[in-house]
Design an enzyme around this catalytic site. Sequence first.
Site, short mmCIF file in Angstrom:
data_model
loop_
_atom_site.label_atom_id
_atom_site.label_comp_id
_atom_site.label_asym_id
_atom_site.label_seq_id
_atom_site.Cartn_x
_atom_site.Cartn_y
_atom_site.Cartn_z
N SER A 38 0.80 -1.24 0.00
CA SER A 38 0.00 0.00 0.00
C SER A 38 0.82 1.28 0.00
CB SER A 38 -0.97 0.02 1.19
OG SER A 38 -0.28 0.26 2.39
N LYS A 79 0.78 4.77 6.71
CA LYS A 79 0.17 5.61 5.68
C LYS A 79 0.77 7.01 5.73
CE LYS A 79 -2.76 2.31 4.78
NZ LYS A 79 -2.47 1.39 3.72
#
Length: 184
Positions: A38, A79
Amino acid sequence: MAKKSQTWEWIKAIVIAVGLAAVIRYFFFAPILVDGVSMMPTLQDRDRMIVSKIGYRIGEPQRFDIIVFKATEDKDYIKRVIGLPGDRIEYKNDVLYVNGKAYEEPYLNDYKKQTTDGPLTYDFKLEEVTGQQTVPKGQLFVLGDNRRFSKDSRTIGTISMGQVIGKTNIVYWPLSDARIIKKP
């Protein structure tokens, strides 16, 4: 008697060392393993990083920081911070807009060039994905750099500051890829 004293000194030294290591790991720094794709191309699956736990005890997260947060009871996510409290977030034509102002994301440039079948980040407004017009107080809006394959605030919503474990920007393993990731 001297043998007993020497053994006792070694035991004390080991206990102190283990105690110090535990305090450092719990309060200051901890290793983390990148699990998944990701955050590609910035981070690769299986990269090992150092998480600084003290940074946000002193200051606040900044836009584009890479953070680690508690996503579930047994899962941490890595993230990038895109939206801060009070921000209005929108993506249009693969461009990030914060409070109506366009922002460059140079860490995505190479990936955008490789993507030939549409935008890397599909169009959306914060309200469409979270139901909020602005990022709520005490919350962050986060995205993975691999926008097409990231479970992030578009699906899990904003994250609270209480979920944040710390900031990370040091890859230490594999040794051939060791580096400090600079913020744009």
